[in-house]
Design an enzyme around this catalytic site. Structure first.
Site, short mmCIF file in Angstrom:
data_model
loop_
_atom_site.label_atom_id
_atom_site.label_comp_id
_atom_site.label_asym_id
_atom_site.label_seq_id
_atom_site.Cartn_x
_atom_site.Cartn_y
_atom_site.Cartn_z
N ARG A 50 -3.39 89.18 11.84
CA ARG A 50 -2.09 88.51 11.72
C ARG A 50 -1.43 88.90 10.40
O ARG A 50 -0.22 89.11 10.36
CB ARG A 50 -2.27 86.99 11.83
CG ARG A 50 -2.62 86.54 13.25
CD ARG A 50 -2.83 85.06 13.32
NE ARG A 50 -1.64 84.31 12.96
CZ ARG A 50 -1.67 83.01 12.67
NH1 ARG A 50 -2.82 82.34 12.69
NH2 ARG A 50 -0.57 82.37 12.35
N VAL A 83 3.02 79.79 8.58
CA VAL A 83 2.14 80.21 7.48
C VAL A 83 2.49 81.62 7.02
O VAL A 83 1.77 82.21 6.24
CB VAL A 83 0.66 80.14 7.92
CG1 VAL A 83 0.26 78.71 8.25
CG2 VAL A 83 0.37 81.09 9.08
N HIS A 99 1.47 73.63 7.07
CA HIS A 99 0.22 74.17 7.65
C HIS A 99 -0.40 75.27 6.78
O HIS A 99 -1.24 76.03 7.24
CB HIS A 99 0.49 74.69 9.06
CG HIS A 99 0.90 73.61 10.01
ND1 HIS A 99 1.54 73.85 11.19
CD2 HIS A 99 0.77 72.26 9.94
CE1 HIS A 99 1.79 72.69 11.81
NE2 HIS A 99 1.33 71.72 11.07
N1 APR Z 1 14.87 81.16 18.46
C1 APR Z 1 14.70 79.81 18.58
N2 APR Z 1 13.60 79.24 19.17
C2 APR Z 1 12.69 80.08 19.67
C3 APR Z 1 12.81 81.49 19.62
C4 APR Z 1 13.98 82.02 18.99
N3 APR Z 1 14.17 83.33 18.89
N4 APR Z 1 11.72 82.05 20.23
C5 APR Z 1 10.94 81.01 20.63
N5 APR Z 1 11.52 79.83 20.31
C6 APR Z 1 10.98 78.48 20.51
C7 APR Z 1 10.17 78.29 21.78
O1 APR Z 1 10.98 77.88 22.86
C8 APR Z 1 9.22 77.16 21.36
O2 APR Z 1 9.82 75.89 21.59
O3 APR Z 1 10.08 78.25 19.44
C9 APR Z 1 9.07 77.36 19.84
C10 APR Z 1 7.73 77.92 19.39
O4 APR Z 1 6.75 76.96 19.70
P1 APR Z 1 5.21 77.18 19.30
O5 APR Z 1 4.79 78.53 19.67
O6 APR Z 1 4.48 76.02 19.89
O7 APR Z 1 5.22 77.11 17.71
P2 APR Z 1 5.28 75.85 16.74
O8 APR Z 1 6.14 74.76 17.28
O9 APR Z 1 5.62 76.36 15.40
O10 APR Z 1 3.74 75.37 16.76
C11 APR Z 1 3.35 74.32 15.93
O11 APR Z 1 1.03 74.69 16.39
O12 APR Z 1 -0.54 76.25 16.85
C12 APR Z 1 -0.11 75.37 15.89
O13 APR Z 1 -0.34 75.47 13.53
C13 APR Z 1 0.31 76.08 14.61
O14 APR Z 1 2.25 75.68 13.22
C14 APR Z 1 1.81 75.83 14.54
C15 APR Z 1 1.98 74.56 15.35
#
Ligand code: APR
Length: 230
Positions: A50, A83, A99
């Protein structure tokens, strides 16, 4: 508050999206204290991989727009679940990293040593470096300075984030699936305290019904547009 979605357009995989990390890799094998105790080499290999992706990435217009907002809006607070350190590379300061940060390692035994790993990502130095596991001066292994599943967040970070949520007039939730607590509770705290909750996301999330304004689309397009209208 931002999530993995804001870094998606910098080429960094999200966690739960179509090619999300948790669709390809098992969180229980890579992002828990038990996984690290079981196989620290595997965990470090994954975090080094990563680091390689993040090291080659650039902040995008979404990160830059938030850095600009910080200079233009008094009392602006930036809380991230990411992160990757891309907010800081875009010029944001005092970023509340709920995080942790992938560019730091800390003693796995708990002595206070924290080591900066920026510039040590794979491909950045003589080969073989990335295979050696970092060791603390106390002799213990070092671990990535990130929050793993089942672990609690840093108390100061959390206090700052909750205070900012309680005190804000507008809460912008950009690129987060709003599934992981306590971070996902922040916009709800802000909403209950009377703030306008604005969601920027390409998709619906559990936060959508609680948002006063929903901006459906990509963060790197919508955040600069928002900033330019202020
Ligand atoms: N612009 C806006 N939103 C977007 C885009 C984009 N280009 N691409 C994806 N998304 C949205 C998706 O629809 C989704 O709702 O971003 C979100 C990403 O969600 P996750 O992958 O679940 O990430 P996150 O919410 O940061 O996860 C929270 O989970 O795994 C743990 O510690 C890790 O910090 C992380 C936490």
């Amino acid at each position: 508050m931002t999530g993995a979605g804001i870094s998606a357009e910098s080429g960094i995989p999200t966690f739960r999206g179509t090619d999300g990390l948790w669709r390809t890799f098992s969180a229980t094998d890579l992002a828990t204290p038990e996984a690290f105790a079981r196989d620290p080499g595997l965990v470090w290999q994954w975090y080094r991989w990563r680091q390689g992706i993040i090291g080659r990435a650039q902040p995008n217009a979404g990160h830059v727009a938030l850095a600009h907002l910080q200079t233009r809006v008094s009392g602006f607070a930036l809380v991230t679940q990411n992160v990757d350190g891309l907010h800081q590379r875009a010029g944001s300061t005092h970023v509340i990293e709920l995080h942790g940060n992938i560019w730091r390692a800390r003693c796995a035994r708990g002595c206070d040593l924290v080591r900066d790993m920026a510039g040590t990502e794979p491909g950045s130095g003589p080969s073989g470096d990335e295979d050696t596991l970092p060791v603390c001066s106390c002799g213990s292994l070092m671990r990535p300075d990130v929050v793993w599943f089942g672990e609690s967040l840093d108390g100061d970070c959390l206090d700052h984030a909750f205070k900012a949520a309680q005190d804000c007039d507008v809460f912008l939730a950009a690129g987060t699936s709003a599934l992981v607590y306590p971070a996902a509770g922040l916009p709800l705290v802000a909403g209950r305290a009377g703030a306008l909750v604005v969601e920027v996301n390409v998709d619906d999330t559990p936060l959508t019904p609680h948002a006063g304004l929903v901006l459906r689309g990509k963060a790197a397009e919508l955040l600069p547009a928002l900033e330019s209208r202020l």
